[in-house]
Scaffold this active site. Structure first.
Site, PDB file in Angstrom:
ATOM      1  N   LYS A  70       0.843  -1.204   0.000  1.00 38.68           N
ATOM      2  CA  LYS A  70       0.000   0.000   0.000  1.00 38.68           C
ATOM      3  C   LYS A  70       0.879   1.255   0.000  1.00 38.68           C
ATOM      4  O   LYS A  70       0.587   2.223  -0.712  1.00 38.68           O
ATOM      5  CB  LYS A  70      -0.922  -0.006   1.220  1.00 38.68           C
ATOM      6  CG  LYS A  70      -1.750   1.259   1.399  1.00 38.68           C
ATOM      7  CD  LYS A  70      -2.743   1.482   0.279  1.00 38.68           C
ATOM      8  CE  LYS A  70      -3.613   2.696   0.589  1.00 38.68           C
ATOM      9  NZ  LYS A  70      -4.667   2.890  -0.393  1.00 38.68           N
ATOM     10  N   LYS A 138       0.083  12.080   5.022  1.00 34.24           N
ATOM     11  CA  LYS A 138       0.294  11.032   6.020  1.00 34.24           C
ATOM     12  C   LYS A 138       0.922   9.803   5.365  1.00 34.24           C
ATOM     13  O   LYS A 138       1.912   9.248   5.856  1.00 34.24           O
ATOM     14  CB  LYS A 138      -1.029  10.659   6.695  1.00 34.24           C
ATOM     15  CG  LYS A 138      -0.946   9.435   7.601  1.00 34.24           C
ATOM     16  CD  LYS A 138      -2.310   8.885   7.969  1.00 34.24           C
ATOM     17  CE  LYS A 138      -3.108   8.352   6.834  1.00 34.24           C
ATOM     18  NZ  LYS A 138      -2.817   7.013   6.334  1.00 34.24           N
TER      19      LYS A 138
END
Length: 194
Positions: A70, A138
């Site tokens: 990811k 983030k």
């Protein structure tokens, strides 16, 4: 991310990490890509649940591998959006018909899911939040930290992480990540912001 726990006999609870990619559209259409980390038996047991959510479902290795894949996904997406944003400004400053140019680029090797899904955002300067800059900021922190830990150099990724952080610092954190275009426009003295 989806965390699925499967009872594993006398070994207690084991967890799969199963982050997803495909955005809101992929979730609505149940065509997400799901990158899974964990044990094969747990993956096999969870597959029916995962198939209800996505179409590309791959066990990528032991627990934690899904999150690593990811992070790589977010790196590729951010760099791709940045490249598309730079191309848009370059095309417009050159006087090219943007819609025609993006159409032909989408049909060639430069074509990508990012370009296909973000073309309207770029053409219309529509940065209504889908995947927000704040979230990509983030995620770029996650990928740069993880790369540092394993000793992987990310020269372009680190630069794009800085550009994402800069855009966020300029107050654009709540916009869709396609708003990286705004940063390129500002750097180029070419603003068409509404």
């Amino acid at each position: 991310s989806i965390d699925l726990a499967q009872a594993a006999g006398d070994k207690g609870i084991r967890v799969l990490d199963a982050p997803v990619s495909g955005g809101e559209a992929g979730a609505i259409e149940a065509v997400l890509s799901i990158m899974v980390g964990g044990h094969q038996a747990d993956f096999d047991a969870a597959r029916p649940i995962l198939q209800a959510l996505g179409k590309t479902i791959v066990l990528c290795g032991p627990h934690g591998s899904g999150q690593t894949v990811k992070a790589a996904n977010q790196l590729i997406v951010a760099v791709n959006i940045q490249a598309c944003a730079e191309a848009v400004v370059f095309l417009e400053k050159s006087g090219v018909d943007l819609a025609a140019a993006l159409d032909v680029l989408g049909g060639g090797l430069a074509g990508s899911t990012v370009l296909a899904r973000k073309t309207d955002n770029f053409k219309n300067r529509d940065f209504k939040p889908g995947f927000r800059i704040d979230l990509h900021h983030k995620d770029m922190g996650i990928v740069t930290d993880a790369a540092r830990t394993v000793g992987a150099a990310l020269p372009v990724g680190t630069l794009v992480a800085s550009l994402v952080a800069s855009l966020r610092a300029q107050g654009d954190g709540g916009l869709d990540h396609s708003a990286l275009l705004r940063g390129v426009e500002r750097l180029s003295g070419h603003t068409t912001e509404s």
